[in-house]
Motif scaffolding. Structure first.
Motif, PDB file in Angstrom:
ATOM      1  N   GLU A 105       0.742  -1.069  -0.095  1.00  0.00           N
ATOM      2  CA  GLU A 105      -0.047  -0.036  -0.040  1.00  0.00           C
ATOM      3  C   GLU A 105       0.845   1.221   0.143  1.00  0.00           C
ATOM      4  N   ASN A 106       1.907   1.239   0.616  1.00  0.00           N
ATOM      5  CA  ASN A 106       2.925   2.421   0.788  1.00  0.00           C
ATOM      6  C   ASN A 106       3.241   2.723  -0.498  1.00  0.00           C
ATOM      7  N   LEU A 107       3.784   1.764  -1.228  1.00  0.00           N
ATOM      8  CA  LEU A 107       4.300   1.746  -2.842  1.00  0.00           C
ATOM      9  C   LEU A 107       3.115   2.313  -3.589  1.00  0.00           C
ATOM     10  N   LEU A 108       2.128   1.774  -3.554  1.00  0.00           N
ATOM     11  CA  LEU A 108       1.084   2.416  -4.232  1.00  0.00           C
ATOM     12  C   LEU A 108       0.820   3.621  -4.171  1.00  0.00           C
ATOM     13  N   GLU A 109       0.674   4.110  -2.792  1.00  0.00           N
ATOM     14  CA  GLU A 109       0.511   5.463  -2.533  1.00  0.00           C
ATOM     15  C   GLU A 109       1.606   6.513  -3.101  1.00  0.00           C
TER      16      GLU A 109
END
Length: 243
Positions: A75-79
């Motif tokens: 999720e962090n990388l998607l953000e």
């Protein structure tokens, strides 16, 4: 040098006769955005591809374990990826999309595979020349597609392959809530800001986010996708969702 069209726009806004001028401004913004999307946003920010590859590596790493564990890193990388995309969009349009959050990415098992969803929330600020910030909005939008595992008839071994469906993009499904509007502006100007934000988000979802998301899923092998589907199902069973 002060541009004449800006003076005409300001006078129109003050006189309440700005509808056609706003339309011209909106069309100009969308043309610039479409031109940038056609060129590829990577040409404006080379870090986009780097973050995308890191995201792909993260998912593959999770799948390499016997049991896929849910982590926040995906999720962090998607953000990070979506935020950088919206930074480029801001430079092209003046529509600022920030505070991007991706609560989770889900693979919900279905009869033919899984329904995949990435929910995105963010804040949007629309700017106009001379007037500056005219409206602040809260954004909620889901990127959705399907994924299935099928037998690959093109290989002698008859192995499995990942088949990804279309990425849905309905502008009406983009939720925009007015958080703040500049005092004294006509409703037509605020409505223009909301509609412009919706058009910008819709274009970015269709021409940038969806293609990247589909490319990411297509890059995964069948075993990895099956594990990701199983991970989401196990999480739902533990939390009691879907019962």
């Amino acid at each position: 040098m002060f541009q004449l069209w800006k003076l005409v726009l300001l006078c129109g806004l003050l006189a309440g006769t700005s509808a056609s001028l706003l339309d011209i401004r909106g069309n100009d913004v969308l043309r610039k955005l479409q031109s940038g999307l056609e060129r590829g946003l990577d040409t404006f920010d080379s870090a986009l591809e780097t973050i995308f590859q890191n995201l792909k590596t993260e998912l593959e790493s999770r799948c390499s374990d016997e049991v896929v564990e849910e982590t926040q890193e995906t999720e962090n990388l998607l953000e990070q990826l979506i935020s950088r995309i919206f930074q480029v969009v801001y430079s092209l349009t003046g529509v600022r999309i920030r505070n991007v959050q991706v609560p989770d990415i889900t693979f919900e098992a279905s009869d033919n595979g899984a329904d995949v969803k990435i929910p995105i929330t963010a804040n949007i600020t629309v700017n106009l020349p001379l007037l500056g910030e005219i409206v602040d909005l809260a954004l909620n939008v889901d990127i959705q597609t399907t994924v299935s595992i099928e037998t690959d008839t093109d290989t002698e071994a008859g192995g499995s392959r990942v088949v990804v469906g279309e990425c849905t993009n309905n502008p009406e499904s983009i939720s925009l809530t007015v958080l703040h509007r500049r005092f004294g502006l006509l409703n037509s100007v605020v409505d223009f800001g909301v509609n412009l934000a919706r058009s910008v988000v819709s274009s970015v979802v269709q021409d940038e986010l969806c293609p990247r998301f589909l490319k990411l899923l297509e890059s995964l092998d069948a075993e990895c996708v099956e594990k990701l589907i199983g991970e989401t199902q196990d999480t739902q069973d533990e939390t009691g969702e879907g019962s």
